[in-house]
Enzyme design. Structure first.
Site: not given
Length: 132
Positions: A89, A132
């Protein structure tokens, strides 16, 4: 377009729930453009959610090599199969984990012009959209 600061690690905004976008307008398109530019200028970037730049709205951009997606109010409506993935991430650089994600997802959203769209994603893109 502008590069935005990516929120990192312990920033509280990363743990808050984003609100739906009520109108797709020039301001939303500008945010999506900034998100895309930020993602492309960050090493390892394949996707970015608006909360990662400090905006609590349901917006995301993604590009896993098949072209840029700009999504408003995305919702995963269907999941199929399973894949074991390694994922990271942009808000947690250098941290990688192995987990299970669906092999295929169907996502309903609006594009940057407020038009309803459906995306059937497989593999890496499915992983990214789930993340996401």
């Amino acid at each position: 377009m502008a590069l935005r600061e990516i929120r990192m690690f312990e920033d509280d905004i990363l743990r808050k729930v984003s609100k739906p976008v009520t109108e797709v307008n020039d301001h939303i398109r500008e945010i999506l453009d900034d998100m895309a530019e930020t993602m492309y200028h960050t090493p390892g970037g394949g996707g970015l959610a608006a909360c990662q730049i400090g905006i609590l709205r349901r917006l995301l951009v993604a590009d896993m090599g098949e072209g840029l997606l700009k999504l408003v109010n995305p919702v995963i409506t269907e999941k199929k199969g399973e894949q074991l993935v390694t994922e990271g991430c942009l808000s947690f650089p250098g941290i990688w984990g192995k987990l299970k994600r669906p092999e295929i997802v169907i996502v309903h959203a609006f594009n940057e012009y407020g038009e309803e769209i459906e995306i059937k994603a497989r593999g890496e893109l499915a992983k990214c959209l789930c993340h996401e």
